[in-house]
Design an enzyme around this catalytic site. Sequence first.
Site, PDB file in Angstrom:
ATOM      1  N   GLU A 226      10.736  -6.248  49.288  1.00  0.00           N
ATOM      2  CA  GLU A 226      10.252  -5.001  48.949  1.00  0.00           C
ATOM      3  C   GLU A 226       9.871  -5.226  47.335  1.00  0.00           C
ATOM      4  O   GLU A 226      10.839  -5.477  46.384  1.00  0.00           O
ATOM      5  CB  GLU A 226      11.144  -3.884  49.125  1.00  0.00           C
ATOM      6  CG  GLU A 226      10.858  -2.536  48.530  1.00  0.00           C
ATOM      7  CD  GLU A 226      11.641  -1.502  49.174  1.00  0.00           C
ATOM      8  OE1 GLU A 226      11.537  -0.425  48.685  1.00  0.00           O
ATOM      9  OE2 GLU A 226      12.587  -1.656  50.147  1.00  0.00           O
ATOM     10  N   LYS A 242      10.404   1.361  54.295  1.00  0.00           N
ATOM     11  CA  LYS A 242      11.417   2.390  55.094  1.00  0.00           C
ATOM     12  C   LYS A 242      11.024   2.689  56.412  1.00  0.00           C
ATOM     13  O   LYS A 242       9.763   3.161  56.737  1.00  0.00           O
ATOM     14  CB  LYS A 242      11.338   3.870  54.476  1.00  0.00           C
ATOM     15  CG  LYS A 242      12.394   4.895  54.897  1.00  0.00           C
ATOM     16  CD  LYS A 242      13.964   4.541  54.501  1.00  0.00           C
ATOM     17  CE  LYS A 242      14.174   4.554  53.248  1.00  0.00           C
ATOM     18  NZ  LYS A 242      15.654   3.937  53.062  1.00  0.00           N
TER      19      LYS A 242
END
Length: 415
Positions: A226, A242
């Site tokens: 990420e 997410k």
Amino acid sequence: MVHGKSTERMRKVGPYGVETLPTVCAADSGLAALVDVPGAPAACRGALTERARLHWSRGDGGDPAALAEEFLAAHGLPLRDLTRPATPGHGTGVCGAALYLSAGAGALLAGAPTGAPEPAPVLPDLAVVVYQHGPTRVTRPDAGPPWWLGEWVESWTPGQHAAAVDAVRAAIGRGDVYQASIVGHAAAPYTGDPLPALSRLGALPGARYGGVLTGDGWAIGCASPETLVEVTDGQVITRPIKGTRPATATGRAELLASAKERAEHIMIVDLERNDLARIARTGTVTVDELFAVRRWCDLWQAESTVRAAAADGLGLADLLRATCPGGSVTGAPKLAALTQISALEPVGRGASMGALGWVAPGHVDLGLTIRTAAADGQRLHTWAGGGITWDSDARAEVAEAAAKTTPIRATLAGR
């Protein structure tokens, strides 16, 4: 014992625990091959020599974002205006620097309450290591005991984790937050050198920020996919992740069809848009990609890309204040979510859920330290969790955290 750089030779100690070292080959510790900083340019890896180092902890006082910017400028890496074209280090020979900021330091920048005590207090809350290119030599340290990793001991039980999920749902019901990310911790004793185990994390599939950072008595190994924040040519990018499912055809279909996961994801994208808007030219924040499903090890994850043009004069310190800690591991609204986190998590987040990566003139590339492990002199530490919304099921959230940490623990064990 963790192998780290010796700080005994000509050490200069300044404000906030700054340690400036003479030019020393990284290979002096026998670990040249492990100078593999997450986010560092491929051409630099394996050719980096440490030039200077800064460590800071929350007990030292001061502003870690400002301290990092000042230290870098003093060592040939001015990052006070990221909108300017990159320029060389004016003959200093400096290549760039590793930058690590803990989740606790990020919460401090956000004005959040102090959380639970850290499980590995030897780790600093800020580390900046300036590198130059130089000759390296590979030396092998004396053979120690063989690598052994003991049983993992969780900082909370599945029941306590589930109760924390229910507490967040109750806070959502009261209107205190829209969602909050809850993270658990585990530690395991070890013998032998932990650095080869930590370095294996960087080879995991999808580890965009794979690599290792070491210090005196500590080490961090990262397998993060990420992007917390990247700045190149005045463009600021964040890529929040997410939403998670097993990496099967069924899992992918479930993730794409899940209204709960999509709603949770979009809330974080909106939070990241707001974060970037604080440091962007008006009207330039855009979402380039929304809810793209990508694979990390044995998991599918949903990722978006948010972009903006940096405001005139944007420097590193303001960039860190706007983006740390990352929204995908805090929740929305961010400060309210951090208040929930500090009340519910039994131990601090340590090396996880912070920032780790590479900075150079005109360029910043920091990963969010999910899928990250740390070593102190006695134990390895891992953290994992997930975002909680009103529709969260406590048992499913406990299982998701376990699924995220399973590849990390298996890799550390050498399986």
